[in-house]
Each structure stands twice: as C-alpha cells, then as structure tokens.
Design a protein around this motif. Sequence first.
Motif, PDB file in Angstrom:
ATOM      1  N   LEU A 138       0.853  -1.274   0.059  1.00  0.00           N
ATOM      2  CA  LEU A 138      -0.094   0.033   0.112  1.00  0.00           C
ATOM      3  C   LEU A 138       0.949   1.209  -0.010  1.00  0.00           C
ATOM      4  N   TYR A 139       1.919   1.389   0.630  1.00  0.00           N
ATOM      5  CA  TYR A 139       2.722   2.385   0.954  1.00  0.00           C
ATOM      6  C   TYR A 139       3.399   2.953  -0.523  1.00  0.00           C
ATOM      7  N   ASN A 140       3.889   1.696  -1.044  1.00  0.00           N
ATOM      8  CA  ASN A 140       4.701   1.949  -2.373  1.00  0.00           C
ATOM      9  C   ASN A 140       3.465   2.312  -3.602  1.00  0.00           C
ATOM     10  N   ARG A 141       2.436   1.890  -3.521  1.00  0.00           N
ATOM     11  CA  ARG A 141       1.165   2.646  -4.247  1.00  0.00           C
ATOM     12  C   ARG A 141       0.760   3.651  -4.217  1.00  0.00           C
ATOM     13  N   ILE A 142       0.927   4.400  -2.912  1.00  0.00           N
ATOM     14  CA  ILE A 142       0.289   5.428  -2.636  1.00  0.00           C
ATOM     15  C   ILE A 142       1.571   6.703  -3.068  1.00  0.00           C
ATOM     16  N   ILE A 143       2.615   6.208  -2.537  1.00  0.00           N
ATOM     17  CA  ILE A 143       3.841   6.874  -3.003  1.00  0.00           C
ATOM     18  C   ILE A 143       4.079   7.111  -4.498  1.00  0.00           C
ATOM     19  N   ALA A 144       4.149   6.299  -5.340  1.00  0.00           N
ATOM     20  CA  ALA A 144       3.939   6.042  -6.643  1.00  0.00           C
ATOM     21  C   ALA A 144       2.978   7.345  -7.280  1.00  0.00           C
ATOM     22  N   ARG A 145       1.750   7.079  -6.669  1.00  0.00           N
ATOM     23  CA  ARG A 145       0.536   7.870  -7.236  1.00  0.00           C
ATOM     24  C   ARG A 145       0.664   9.131  -6.951  1.00  0.00           C
ATOM     25  N   ILE A 146       1.076   9.452  -5.458  1.00  0.00           N
ATOM     26  CA  ILE A 146       1.105  11.006  -5.389  1.00  0.00           C
ATOM     27  C   ILE A 146       2.494  11.656  -5.979  1.00  0.00           C
ATOM     28  N   ARG A 147       3.412  10.843  -6.044  1.00  0.00           N
ATOM     29  CA  ARG A 147       4.652  11.636  -6.786  1.00  0.00           C
ATOM     30  C   ARG A 147       4.140  11.860  -8.293  1.00  0.00           C
ATOM     31  N   ALA A 148       3.581  10.914  -9.210  1.00  0.00           N
ATOM     32  CA  ALA A 148       2.991  10.992 -10.428  1.00  0.00           C
ATOM     33  C   ALA A 148       2.164  12.145 -10.456  1.00  0.00           C
ATOM     34  N   ASP A 149       1.006  12.274  -9.709  1.00  0.00           N
ATOM     35  CA  ASP A 149      -0.013  13.196  -9.867  1.00  0.00           C
ATOM     36  C   ASP A 149       0.051  14.504  -9.243  1.00  0.00           C
ATOM     37  N   TYR A 150       0.881  14.681  -8.314  1.00  0.00           N
ATOM     38  CA  TYR A 150       0.663  16.060  -7.377  1.00  0.00           C
ATOM     39  C   TYR A 150       2.206  16.353  -7.193  1.00  0.00           C
ATOM     40  N   ASP A 151       3.326  15.533  -7.412  1.00  0.00           N
ATOM     41  CA  ASP A 151       4.730  15.896  -7.434  1.00  0.00           C
ATOM     42  C   ASP A 151       4.966  16.307  -5.936  1.00  0.00           C
ATOM     43  N   VAL A 152       4.607  15.390  -5.259  1.00  0.00           N
ATOM     44  CA  VAL A 152       4.633  15.291  -3.668  1.00  0.00           C
ATOM     45  C   VAL A 152       5.330  14.086  -3.326  1.00  0.00           C
ATOM     46  N   LEU A 153       6.425  14.329  -2.590  1.00  0.00           N
ATOM     47  CA  LEU A 153       7.363  13.098  -2.055  1.00  0.00           C
ATOM     48  C   LEU A 153       6.914  12.677  -0.587  1.00  0.00           C
ATOM     49  N   LEU A 154       5.828  11.724  -0.348  1.00  0.00           N
ATOM     50  CA  LEU A 154       5.406  11.176   0.597  1.00  0.00           C
ATOM     51  C   LEU A 154       6.261  10.207   1.242  1.00  0.00           C
ATOM     52  N   GLU A 155       6.549  10.097   2.538  1.00  0.00           N
ATOM     53  CA  GLU A 155       7.157   8.945   3.240  1.00  0.00           C
ATOM     54  C   GLU A 155       6.199   8.263   3.879  1.00  0.00           C
ATOM     55  N   GLU A 156       6.475   7.041   4.408  1.00  0.00           N
ATOM     56  CA  GLU A 156       5.517   6.068   4.962  1.00  0.00           C
ATOM     57  C   GLU A 156       4.863   6.739   6.269  1.00  0.00           C
ATOM     58  N   ALA A 157       5.794   7.658   6.961  1.00  0.00           N
ATOM     59  CA  ALA A 157       5.312   8.125   8.075  1.00  0.00           C
ATOM     60  C   ALA A 157       4.200   9.308   7.798  1.00  0.00           C
ATOM     61  N   LYS A 212      -6.444  17.478  -1.845  1.00  0.00           N
ATOM     62  CA  LYS A 212      -6.277  16.510  -2.842  1.00  0.00           C
ATOM     63  C   LYS A 212      -5.399  15.164  -2.789  1.00  0.00           C
ATOM     64  N   VAL A 213      -4.302  15.583  -1.906  1.00  0.00           N
ATOM     65  CA  VAL A 213      -3.240  14.527  -1.686  1.00  0.00           C
ATOM     66  C   VAL A 213      -4.000  13.720  -0.469  1.00  0.00           C
ATOM     67  N   VAL A 214      -4.658  14.204   0.529  1.00  0.00           N
ATOM     68  CA  VAL A 214      -5.303  13.526   1.422  1.00  0.00           C
ATOM     69  C   VAL A 214      -6.332  12.575   1.035  1.00  0.00           C
ATOM     70  N   LYS A 215      -7.261  13.089   0.074  1.00  0.00           N
ATOM     71  CA  LYS A 215      -8.025  12.467  -0.738  1.00  0.00           C
ATOM     72  C   LYS A 215      -7.628  11.265  -1.585  1.00  0.00           C
ATOM     73  N   ALA A 216      -6.420  11.502  -2.192  1.00  0.00           N
ATOM     74  CA  ALA A 216      -6.180  10.256  -2.957  1.00  0.00           C
ATOM     75  C   ALA A 216      -5.417   9.228  -1.881  1.00  0.00           C
ATOM     76  N   VAL A 217      -4.889   9.629  -0.915  1.00  0.00           N
ATOM     77  CA  VAL A 217      -4.363   8.610   0.067  1.00  0.00           C
ATOM     78  C   VAL A 217      -5.404   7.802   0.493  1.00  0.00           C
ATOM     79  N   LEU A 218      -6.405   8.290   1.141  1.00  0.00           N
ATOM     80  CA  LEU A 218      -7.537   7.568   1.762  1.00  0.00           C
ATOM     81  C   LEU A 218      -8.322   6.862   0.558  1.00  0.00           C
ATOM     82  N   GLN A 219      -8.420   7.277  -0.622  1.00  0.00           N
ATOM     83  CA  GLN A 219      -8.903   6.455  -1.729  1.00  0.00           C
ATOM     84  C   GLN A 219      -7.927   5.172  -2.044  1.00  0.00           C
ATOM     85  N   GLU A 220      -6.706   5.335  -1.949  1.00  0.00           N
ATOM     86  CA  GLU A 220      -5.868   4.164  -2.201  1.00  0.00           C
ATOM     87  C   GLU A 220      -5.897   3.086  -1.058  1.00  0.00           C
ATOM     88  N   ALA A 221      -6.225   3.718   0.217  1.00  0.00           N
ATOM     89  CA  ALA A 221      -6.065   2.941   1.316  1.00  0.00           C
ATOM     90  C   ALA A 221      -7.548   2.122   1.282  1.00  0.00           C
TER      91      ALA A 221
END
Length: 307
Positions: free
Chosen positions: A196-215, A231-240
């Motif tokens: 899940l972490y890897n899926r979220i990190i890849a999507r947020i980086r590609a869609d919003y140019d934000v580098l999230l960490e697992e924390a 938008k980042v929060v919404k995308a993370v919760l969608q993926e989760a």
Amino acid sequence: MIKRVRIAIDHGNRNIKTVNTTFTTGITESDIRPGRGIEYLEHNGKFYVPSNRRIPYQRDKTTDARFFYLTLLGIAKELELNKNIEKGDLIQVQMPIGLPPKHFAELYDKYEKFFRGNGEMLQFSYNQKEYHVTITDVMAFPQDYAAIMLQHKEISAYPKVVGVDIGGFTTDYLMFRSGVEDMEICDSMETGIIILYNRIIARIRADYDVLLEEADIDSIIQGNTGFYGEKVVKAVLQEAGAYVTDLLSSLRERGIDLKSTLFIFLGGGSILLKELIKNSGLISHVQFIDDIHANAKGYDYLYQQGE
C-alpha cells in the motif's frame, strides 16, 4: 551468576517486535564507532546501528546475517529492561520465534538452527553495557496462530474464526474451527502494508509531485491531515480504501465467507487500517488485537506451554 531468561522475538518485514520493544527491521554495519548519542550494538569489533531504512522483503531470513544482528539487538533491548540482569552475569536465552503459517513446515527447522547458532558465548555491548549471552534454545511457532492462542477460550465458541495478520510485506491468514486450527485454509499473501505504501507514494509523486514518506501516509490515515493538501489526503484515503476492499475480496475468493465468519485482525497494518476495515461494509463480524506485540507474546505463551 548464571541467569536464564526467555526472550520472544517476532521478525517482521517492517518491524522487529519483542514482548516489550519495537524497532524498524533495518541495521547497518560499520568498522567505526558511531558518534556520541547514537544507538549501536558492538560485537566482534563491528558496530551495528539501527536504521529506519528497512531491509527488503526476504521470504527466508536465514540467508541474511543482518537478521541475526537484529535479533541480538532485540535481546539487548530486553536485557536492558530486565532489572534482574547485573554486570558480569552469564545469560542463557531461550528464544521463541515465529514464521508465517504457510511457510512454517518448510522453514521452522532452518530458522531454529540459524538463530540458535553454535551455542557459543556471544559477548556484545549495547548502550555501553556489556552482555555475555548464550542462546540455549530456539523454538518456532506459526505467526497469527500464536497471537490468536492468547484468546483461545473465546474463539472456541465460534464455528469459524479467521485470524488475519496484516504485516509489512505479507498478509497471513489462518482458519480456526471451534478453536482448532485448519491448516488447509491458510496462506501468506504478498499484500502487506508496504505494498500500500509503495502504491500511494508512486501515485502521489506522479499526480501531485509530492514526495510522501511512510510516516506521512500513516499520519493521513490516522486523521492527522493538517500538513497535506486536500487532494493529496483524498487520494491517500482512496488508495487505502481500495487496498482494504481488495484484501477482503481476496479472502472471499479463497473460499472464506465474509458474513458468517468471525475475523480477528492483528499486526501493524491492521491497527493502522482499523477504521477502514470496520467501515468497509464487507464483513459482518470483526475484532481487532491492537497490541503490536501480540505475536511475540503468543510465542512466549506457547513456549511456556511446552516447557
């Protein structure tokens, strides 16, 4: 003086857990003593520093010596908390450990031999305290099963119970029928929280140019969203949410009815996703073991039953 202690260790893909401690499954080796204030373990002239960078998933952890030093670190952390241990003691360690249920029959003997070593005296220091340790016995138990056995009386009243352990890289499940494990309905799926972490990190980086960490992801899922865009929060919760749906659907595909079975979720991933699992609408009966140390405590309990 000779002291005998029992130290259970849960070798997770994301975290190492003992009965009382938790730390990341990452460690680095150095020939140079770390600077002041840095935590390290010293053994045979080498220095081992805990790291937040996880060791990549390994199905068989006996192929990597770093897991032995992570084990020594777990032993050292427990000994530091043990008020009965004094300077100069010769410490005999009995060590219950665990394996995914699906891999247990294949690997338990190999794990027991690897972590027991040759029975030699291990001299090491941690936080500037010296320890003299011999690992006298190692006994492996199935993960998930061990944690569930802590509440065996409760589950024996149910015709079908499935323990689901969402770990770092794998999700292990095991069926119990009237309190008796059914090893024909168990598996270790490569669908742990790291996926899940890897899926979220890849999507947020590609869609919003934000580098999230697992924390960051943990923080958002837990409701601490103030530092992140809407938008980042919404995308993370969608993926989760999609991850939880896919996971539960996978269990259904494997012949486990989601409505007539009691599910007991455990592990760090289950604790993180607890509200999403409860609100998924896909399962009718669910409980959670919120103690991340549950498997280690289960190993300790089962070991005592066999003494």
